[in-house]
Design an enzyme around this catalytic site. Sequence first.
Site, PDB file in Angstrom:
ATOM      1  N   ASN A 228       7.254   7.935  -4.731  1.00  0.00           N
ATOM      2  CA  ASN A 228       7.754   9.264  -5.088  1.00  0.00           C
ATOM      3  C   ASN A 228       9.003   9.150  -5.955  1.00  0.00           C
ATOM      4  O   ASN A 228       9.461   8.044  -6.262  1.00  0.00           O
ATOM      5  CB  ASN A 228       8.045  10.077  -3.824  1.00  0.00           C
ATOM      6  N   HIS A 277       5.826   3.975   0.967  1.00  0.00           N
ATOM      7  CA  HIS A 277       6.119   5.387   1.231  1.00  0.00           C
ATOM      8  C   HIS A 277       6.041   6.204  -0.046  1.00  0.00           C
ATOM      9  O   HIS A 277       6.267   5.707  -1.153  1.00  0.00           O
ATOM     10  CB  HIS A 277       7.504   5.551   1.864  1.00  0.00           C
ATOM     11  N   CYS A 278       5.695   7.469   0.125  1.00  0.00           N
ATOM     12  CA  CYS A 278       5.855   8.459  -0.943  1.00  0.00           C
ATOM     13  C   CYS A 278       6.811   9.489  -0.365  1.00  0.00           C
ATOM     14  O   CYS A 278       7.886   9.113   0.102  1.00  0.00           O
ATOM     15  CB  CYS A 278       4.506   9.046  -1.371  1.00  0.00           C
ATOM     16  N   LYS A 279       6.466  10.750  -0.358  1.00  0.00           N
ATOM     17  CA  LYS A 279       7.361  11.732   0.267  1.00  0.00           C
ATOM     18  C   LYS A 279       7.034  11.878   1.751  1.00  0.00           C
ATOM     19  O   LYS A 279       7.884  11.659   2.604  1.00  0.00           O
ATOM     20  CB  LYS A 279       7.263  13.078  -0.447  1.00  0.00           C
ATOM     21  N   THR A 285       0.566   7.239  -0.554  1.00  0.00           N
ATOM     22  CA  THR A 285       0.697   6.009   0.227  1.00  0.00           C
ATOM     23  C   THR A 285      -0.660   5.525   0.726  1.00  0.00           C
ATOM     24  O   THR A 285      -1.027   4.360   0.546  1.00  0.00           O
ATOM     25  CB  THR A 285       1.639   6.252   1.424  1.00  0.00           C
TER      26      THR A 285
END
Length: 603
Positions: A228, A277-279, A285
């Site tokens: 992200n 991880h993303c948000k 992910t």
Amino acid sequence: MAAESGELIGACEFMKDRLYFATLRNRPKSTINIHYFSIDEELVYENFYADFGPLNLAMVYRYCCKLNKKLKSYSLSRKKIVHYTSFDQRKRANAAFLIGAYAVIYLKKTPEEAYRALLSGSNPPYLPFRDASFGNCTYNLTVLDCLQGIRKGLQHGFFDFETFDAEEYEHYERVENGDFNWIVPGKFLAFSGPHPKSKIENGYPLHAPEAYFPYFKKNNVTTIVRLNKKIYEAKRFTDAGFEHYDLFFIDGSTPSDNIVRRFLNICENTEGAIAVHCKAGLGRTGTLIACYVMKHYRFTHAEIIAWIRICRPGSIIGPQQHFLKEKQASLWVQGDIFRSKLKNRPSSEGSITKIISTLDDMSIGANLSKLQSTERIGENNFEDEDMEIKNNVTQGDKLRALKSQRHPRSSPSCAFRSDDMKGHQRAMAQTFRLSSSPQPTMSTMKTSKVCLSPSVTAKKISRGSLSSGANIRSFSINSRLASSLGNLNAGTEEPETKKTTSLTKAAFIASPFTSFLNGSTQTPGRNYPELNNNQYTRSSNSNSSSSSSGLGGNLNSSPVPQSAKPEEHTTILRPSFPGSLSSSSVRFLSRSIPSLQSEYVHY
């Protein structure tokens, strides 16, 4: 059987004259020859939008414990055991998945045999599962797909119920405790994106990078991949001895071929586990982790979507499902080529993780050069990041907000005695218990080994009262987060040279931040416009890179030292305290894992 109860006509038979599955309109009463039970109101899926399953890995474990106990019970030894469900299509699909998973794991049935049994008799079809996006469902995930995902995970050793700890799984999946799950033991951990500071924002607990350090180091996580926009400085991870990569693509979208190629290259050249991880740690992910598993373990798109959702519900959303379907054939071919080249290499060149890919655009030098290289050739251009910032509330924000509104479970249904947890053997993905001793230097990436225990039997499910430590789980979300806030030195591990055989609670230092928790906190607003993720169309990717985001002015560029001051309010992920059982508690899962557990498939 029909002569004994007309209601059981058409029931699915899993063990002749012993175990059955039935769909009934009314709640039946057990008889002298038949014992009925249901889990429809006991094991309940926590949805985001219209998604309703499959149930997560901890619930599969608890169901297997429950059913094994009934099958081994002396009082039920002469009775037929019937797992019944209602005609609620959602509950019925989850119930069918549970008993089907039991048949695959313990009865050594193939997914097809288990599913065939579920379709026997007069049973109507089962409602397929769907994704956690807002909008119409465009991809059906069937009960059979989920059983095939369980089978593949079992074949490759992705889980082992002899050593699985459901309490730890349920503890760390909570947003206030880190919001992370292992997807591939010892290789991939999916988690919600860290924040510059540990705090509560609109009712959602946010954790700074430093909160994850002790857990990551204990579990040999060496690399972090961020998908992200940048809201924390990567330097905070690299200064602590971790590798950090940025592979940005828009929330809810699918990755470009270049991003997939570089993600696979990073993972194939990394020693240790990778935290992605993303948000929210769900869509982007799960999609990239799925690409790796499809390439190296030859999962089908449906199998890997099912497995990742069982591990981390809500993962892989909207067009990402169809993206994996499109990429399956090419990823399988890439995997075959990769394994062929590996087979032809001299054995002295080492394992898969040491093989250097021939990609010209990847740097595998020092930490700084890695960061510069990935950012220079990255897809994370200014336009895409600016678009995500301008959108303000993205799909990831909504999913995280929805997850944070879930009420903490009162008390876990499977408690463990502290004696049982001494040196308890765990699978590679199992979590650790924190001690009150300070951790060694944060720069070392070596982790202490987990002690082994002669006992690998599962523990009895307990509905009784727990110890005072376990009762912490019945507190409100604010109380739980307050107890987890404190000095970074609290709750870290013993040095490797000091081996302890007793379980100790982590010492948490009170923080002035707890006074904020006692006040009113704003509930996450839900009046934002909804995003129909299924209508998203991929845009062309740019090769330009970005070095900062619109939130960069608020970032802390320097890592928080170990001797953090109380006013810095840094969060550390606290351990889950085990409950207690009487000394006469029954162990009922011994020898329950079939020989299939050791049947690793090599392609």
